[in-house]
Design a protein around this motif. Sequence first.
Motif, PDB file in Angstrom:
ATOM      1  N   ARG A 177       0.814  -1.219   0.000  1.00  0.00           N
ATOM      2  CA  ARG A 177       0.000   0.000   0.000  1.00  0.00           C
ATOM      3  C   ARG A 177       0.848   1.270   0.000  1.00  0.00           C
ATOM      4  NH1 ARG A 177      -4.764  -2.543  -1.189  1.00  0.00           N
ATOM      5  NH2 ARG A 177      -5.318  -4.090   0.393  1.00  0.00           N
ATOM      6  N   GLU A 178       2.099   1.134   0.462  1.00  0.00           N
ATOM      7  CA  GLU A 178       2.954   2.313   0.560  1.00  0.00           C
ATOM      8  C   GLU A 178       4.412   1.885   0.407  1.00  0.00           C
ATOM      9  OE1 GLU A 178       4.124   5.882   3.761  1.00  0.00           O
ATOM     10  OE2 GLU A 178       2.388   4.577   4.131  1.00  0.00           O
ATOM     11  N   HIS A 185       8.324   3.446   1.156  1.00  0.00           N
ATOM     12  CA  HIS A 185       9.082   4.486   1.858  1.00  0.00           C
ATOM     13  C   HIS A 185      10.552   4.302   1.508  1.00  0.00           C
ATOM     14  CE1 HIS A 185      11.201   6.394   5.271  1.00  0.00           C
ATOM     15  NE2 HIS A 185      10.128   7.130   5.427  1.00  0.00           N
ATOM     16  N   ARG A 212       7.857   9.071  -0.096  1.00  0.00           N
ATOM     17  CA  ARG A 212       6.735   8.208   0.303  1.00  0.00           C
ATOM     18  C   ARG A 212       5.738   8.170  -0.847  1.00  0.00           C
ATOM     19  NH1 ARG A 212       5.001   9.161   6.535  1.00  0.00           N
ATOM     20  NH2 ARG A 212       3.838   7.267   6.014  1.00  0.00           N
ATOM     21  N   THR A 215       2.201   6.302  -2.036  1.00  0.00           N
ATOM     22  CA  THR A 215       1.085   5.503  -1.545  1.00  0.00           C
ATOM     23  C   THR A 215       0.144   5.135  -2.690  1.00  0.00           C
ATOM     24  OG1 THR A 215      -0.391   7.365  -1.084  1.00  0.00           O
ATOM     25  CG2 THR A 215       1.198   6.762   0.641  1.00  0.00           C
ATOM     26  N   ASP A 239      -2.551   7.843  -3.154  1.00  0.00           N
ATOM     27  CA  ASP A 239      -2.142   9.013  -3.929  1.00  0.00           C
ATOM     28  C   ASP A 239      -2.097   8.728  -5.421  1.00  0.00           C
ATOM     29  OD1 ASP A 239      -1.912  10.527  -1.669  1.00  0.00           O
ATOM     30  OD2 ASP A 239       0.266  10.331  -1.493  1.00  0.00           O
ATOM     31  N   THR A 288       3.905  -0.550   9.987  1.00  0.00           N
ATOM     32  CA  THR A 288       2.755  -0.166   9.175  1.00  0.00           C
ATOM     33  C   THR A 288       2.401  -1.306   8.230  1.00  0.00           C
ATOM     34  OG1 THR A 288       3.495   2.139   9.234  1.00  0.00           O
ATOM     35  CG2 THR A 288       1.839   1.552   7.565  1.00  0.00           C
ATOM     36  N   LEU A 298       3.495  -1.851   4.185  1.00  0.00           N
ATOM     37  CA  LEU A 298       4.568  -0.897   3.909  1.00  0.00           C
ATOM     38  C   LEU A 298       5.811  -1.626   3.381  1.00  0.00           C
ATOM     39  CD1 LEU A 298       5.847   2.002   4.214  1.00  0.00           C
ATOM     40  CD2 LEU A 298       6.648   1.216   6.461  1.00  0.00           C
TER      41      LEU A 298
END
Length: 404
Positions: free
Chosen positions: A76-77, A79, A97, A99, A102, A202, A205
């Motif tokens: 989902r994300e 980093h 970052r 996501t 976004d 998270t 992540l």
Amino acid sequence: MTETINIAVIGAGPVGLTLALQAARLLPQSRLTVFDARPLDKDVSGDARTLALSLGSVQLLQRLGAWPKSHAQPIREVHVSQAPPTLQFGRGEAAVRITAADQAVPMLGAVLRYGHLVAPLQQAWLALAAEHPERLSSRFGTPVAALKPIEGGVEVDAGISERFDLAVVAEGGVFAEQARKALTHDYQQTAWVGTLTLEGGTPGLAVERFTRHGPLALLPLPPLEGRQQAALVWCVPADDDPVQDLNDAQRLVVLASLLPEIAGTPVAISPLKRFALGLNAERTLVEGRKNGQGPGGGRVVRIGNAAQTLHPVAGQGLNLGLRDAFELVLALRDGGSVQAALRRVEWSRAPDRWAMIAATDFLARSFTWRWPGLPAARGLGLAALQALPWAKSALARQMMFGRR
């Protein structure tokens, strides 16, 4: 394509099986034979190697009806940062970052075990072959000893020699075990891989951390007994390895010092395996002279790790191979001779292949540079990318779908 084409697919891993399934459905006039040295009765479902798939790869497997959703952990994300941080902005360090929200997509990609992907692909292929035995067949437990170009085709030697119009080599392997290709470079780096258990992280992540030794990546895995899991890829110099002499407790302490706070706290680590890292790539997908005009017409095509083995810094090796397979089948479907189709796929795949080869090679080599100010420059680059939504979106699209 209206003419009958006899295709040998060599390698029943994720790339080879994906190509075979897609070709069986989109090339109804084709005859397909899948070869693999692995016996059919060998259970692959327990193979715990970790695969990172982009959204484009997930969508391709979904269309083939072979996506094991229950075994996959969506990303989902993402980093991306470096340790130690060289720049601080407000309360945080320089980081990128990205996501799924976004980018307006359900996920950026997904992570799963090798066996959880290959087993359903193999099951789908065997079921389709059982429906169409007149044109689809399997030769498991049958290693291919040699490929010999002949006029208008290729001779496949797998105990007996058989003629095919096209041979697609999808057997990969790791860098240390491969014969050297046209372009090769030993990065003198080692990747330690295993599984971490995390607390306070998270879910969904993926973390890419640039350290002074090399890239450190965490890929989210499905939870185990309610505890968050992540696949670990820890790259370090081979000649000055800071990991090999550490015990598990020490490795956890070092990882906790390297990972960003958003990743959570590592509390348990599996036994780690190590692999040598390098670049090993063919100049062209089609064997023979440029554009496939070689002896026998250049009827051998290499895809996936058989065509290019990359550094794992971007996690794009398998995705590149699946795009190779996808574009090859589309080129054959679009008509014309096999020769014309191979010329088209060579041209269509070149921008994506070389962009990814160049990017991963640059990043891998950059960790061996000891230039003054390089960490600060990398931090500035991360900060600039985070501050430019259009650039970040362009990077995300390329990671999800390749260069189009």
